[in-house]
Design a protein around this motif. Structure first.
Motif, PDB file in Angstrom:
ATOM      1  N   GLU A   1      -6.287   2.113   7.620  1.00 23.21           N
ATOM      2  CA  GLU A   1      -7.598   1.401   7.543  1.00 23.21           C
ATOM      3  C   GLU A   1      -7.628   0.138   6.461  1.00 23.21           C
ATOM      4  O   GLU A   1      -8.254  -0.774   6.961  1.00 23.21           O
ATOM      5  CB  GLU A   1      -8.399   2.504   6.655  1.00 23.21           C
ATOM      6  CG  GLU A   1      -9.115   3.372   7.534  1.00 23.21           C
ATOM      7  CD  GLU A   1      -9.887   4.542   6.962  1.00 23.21           C
ATOM      8  OE1 GLU A   1     -10.125   4.520   5.559  1.00 23.21           O
ATOM      9  OE2 GLU A   1      -9.987   5.666   7.437  1.00 23.21           O
ATOM     10  N   LYS A   2      -6.903   0.265   5.354  1.00 22.93           N
ATOM     11  CA  LYS A   2      -6.879  -0.969   4.479  1.00 22.93           C
ATOM     12  C   LYS A   2      -6.179  -2.064   5.165  1.00 22.93           C
ATOM     13  O   LYS A   2      -6.436  -3.187   5.145  1.00 22.93           O
ATOM     14  CB  LYS A   2      -6.382  -0.578   3.215  1.00 22.93           C
ATOM     15  CG  LYS A   2      -6.917  -0.051   2.412  1.00 22.93           C
ATOM     16  CD  LYS A   2      -6.528  -0.122   0.908  1.00 22.93           C
ATOM     17  CE  LYS A   2      -7.914   0.166   0.078  1.00 22.93           C
ATOM     18  NZ  LYS A   2      -7.872   0.549  -1.414  1.00 22.93           N
TER      19      LYS A   2
ATOM     20  N   GLU B   1      -3.607   7.400   6.310  1.00 20.65           N
ATOM     21  CA  GLU B   1      -4.948   7.123   6.867  1.00 20.65           C
ATOM     22  C   GLU B   1      -5.280   5.969   6.287  1.00 20.65           C
ATOM     23  O   GLU B   1      -5.713   4.913   6.822  1.00 20.65           O
ATOM     24  CB  GLU B   1      -5.764   8.103   7.080  1.00 20.65           C
ATOM     25  CG  GLU B   1      -7.048   8.012   7.790  1.00 20.65           C
ATOM     26  CD  GLU B   1      -6.956   8.006   9.075  1.00 20.65           C
ATOM     27  OE1 GLU B   1      -6.138   8.310   9.797  1.00 20.65           O
ATOM     28  OE2 GLU B   1      -7.820   6.971   9.609  1.00 20.65           O
ATOM     29  N   GLU B   2      -5.538   5.983   4.846  1.00 24.32           N
ATOM     30  CA  GLU B   2      -6.095   4.911   4.004  1.00 24.32           C
ATOM     31  C   GLU B   2      -5.267   3.735   4.120  1.00 24.32           C
ATOM     32  O   GLU B   2      -5.799   2.592   4.089  1.00 24.32           O
ATOM     33  CB  GLU B   2      -6.027   5.424   2.736  1.00 24.32           C
ATOM     34  CG  GLU B   2      -6.814   4.622   1.826  1.00 24.32           C
ATOM     35  CD  GLU B   2      -7.002   5.059   0.373  1.00 24.32           C
ATOM     36  OE1 GLU B   2      -6.858   6.442   0.179  1.00 24.32           O
ATOM     37  OE2 GLU B   2      -7.323   4.277  -0.493  1.00 24.32           O
TER      38      GLU B   2
ATOM     39  N   LEU C   1       0.724  -1.311  -0.049  1.00 25.80           N
ATOM     40  CA  LEU C   1      -0.166  -0.038   0.102  1.00 25.80           C
ATOM     41  C   LEU C   1       0.830   1.332  -0.011  1.00 25.80           C
ATOM     42  O   LEU C   1       0.452   2.414  -0.769  1.00 25.80           O
ATOM     43  CB  LEU C   1      -0.831   0.023   1.275  1.00 25.80           C
ATOM     44  CG  LEU C   1      -2.034  -1.247   1.338  1.00 25.80           C
ATOM     45  CD1 LEU C   1      -2.513  -1.452   2.562  1.00 25.80           C
ATOM     46  CD2 LEU C   1      -2.772  -0.953   0.086  1.00 25.80           C
TER      47      LEU C   1
ATOM     48  N   ASP D   1      -8.690  -3.664   7.795  1.00 24.70           N
ATOM     49  CA  ASP D   1      -9.664  -4.555   6.842  1.00 24.70           C
ATOM     50  C   ASP D   1      -8.930  -5.893   6.592  1.00 24.70           C
ATOM     51  O   ASP D   1      -9.856  -6.732   6.668  1.00 24.70           O
ATOM     52  CB  ASP D   1      -9.987  -3.410   5.689  1.00 24.70           C
ATOM     53  CG  ASP D   1     -11.209  -3.948   4.984  1.00 24.70           C
ATOM     54  OD1 ASP D   1     -11.954  -4.784   5.810  1.00 24.70           O
ATOM     55  OD2 ASP D   1     -11.381  -3.692   3.882  1.00 24.70           O
TER      56      ASP D   1
ATOM     57  N   LEU E   1      -0.377   5.643  -1.139  1.00 27.22           N
ATOM     58  CA  LEU E   1      -1.836   6.077  -0.907  1.00 27.22           C
ATOM     59  C   LEU E   1      -1.567   6.901   0.663  1.00 27.22           C
ATOM     60  O   LEU E   1      -0.520   6.793   1.153  1.00 27.22           O
ATOM     61  CB  LEU E   1      -2.482   4.730  -0.341  1.00 27.22           C
ATOM     62  CG  LEU E   1      -2.782   3.927  -1.363  1.00 27.22           C
ATOM     63  CD1 LEU E   1      -3.588   2.695  -0.875  1.00 27.22           C
ATOM     64  CD2 LEU E   1      -3.666   4.538  -2.265  1.00 27.22           C
TER      65      LEU E   1
END
Ligand SMILES: Nc1ncnc2c1ncn2[C@@H]1O[C@H](COP(=O)(O)OP(=O)(O)O)[C@@H](O)[C@H]1O
Ligand SMILES: [Mg+2]
Length: 241
Positions: free
Chosen positions: A130-131, A126-127, A118, A134, A123
């Protein structure tokens, strides 16, 4: 003029031939096929028929000696791969999981392993967080998030490798022998997972010599023998989506 079907195929192989350097025998001997988004293709056939070699070509690790490989209409060649923009775009769009997941796990923790790709996509922080959360959850890896991947079981390693690839959300996902080396529980988990992913619009290309598994996940069966595609068969029911 291009045929309509060809223009919609994300991947087009046309009479691809390949021999490993120093070997006369053709590991791929005139392979032609079209691969469309939103479908799962199983590449089936006995050991040595050319499945992994086909994947090395699809991933741009080797290049056809003859014939062409088009990805989204563009030729994938050694020269094209030297163009860093082309190579970056290509690698972003096609992800893979090796048969031996171990060779692609190299960070200090499961969490880092998922976050690594990632970061490569640049990215926002924060993303990425989160990913990562997840995918730790989705792949049932929360309890081992701080463990070094090489200390995990075969099934867990495979889940980490899959999580890292799926988190990056490439359009095409290539998986070599997803069931190899897994116990029954691991095999069931992967099978259910891939079944669920079929509807997500990705193009999945999965090699296997396990017919039961292929029967459950394939939209299209590609049967290989001795470096050639012998038959391509669509699953009538599962294609009616
Ligand atoms: N690194 C290599 N060097 C030379 N020959 C190879 C190499 N890898 C595979 N081959 C040969 O290429 C053919 C296809 O192998 P492979 O693509 O690994 O088949 P599969 O994945 O279907 O078992 C086989 O004849 C195999 O011996
Ligand atoms: Mg193989």
């Amino acid at each position: 003029m291009k045929l309509d079907a060809e223009s919609k195929a994300l991947i087009q192989l046309d009479k691809v031939e390949f021999s490993y350097p120093g070997y006369e025998e053709k590991a791929l001997d005139g392979v032609s096929a079209l691969f469309f988004p939103g479908r799962c293709y199983t590449i089936e056939g006995p050991n040595g028929c050319g499945k992994s070699t086909l994947f090395r070509i699809l991933l741009g690790l080797n290049f056809p000696d003859a014939g062409t490989y088009l990805f989204d209409g563009k030729p994938v060649t050694k020269a094209a791969m030297k163009n860093s923009r082309f190579a970056r775009d290509f690698h972003k769009r096609i992800g893979f999981v090796f048969q031996d997941s171990e060779v692609q796990l190299f960070t200090q923790s499961v969490e880092d392993e998922i976050a690594f790709g990632l970061y490569q996509l640049h990215l926002p922080e924060e993303e990425i967080r989160e990913k990562t959360e997840d995918y730790l959850k989705r792949f049932d890896l929360e309890s081992v998030r701080d463990r070094a991947p090489f200390t995990l079981s075969g099934g867990q390693k495979r889940r980490v490798a899959l999580a890292a690839v799926f988190a990056m959300d490439p359009e095409v996902i290539v998986i070599d022998e997803p069931l190899a080396g897994l116990d029954e529980k691991g095999q069931r988990w992967i099978t259910d997972f891939l079944k669920n992913r079929k509807d997500s619009g990705h193009l999945l290309i999965v090699s296997t010599h396990n017919r039961d598994f292929a029967g459950v996940i394939a939209d299209v069966h590609v049967y290989m023998a001795e470096g050639k595609i012998r038959r391509i068969a669509e699953e009538v029911l599962s294609c009616r989506k």
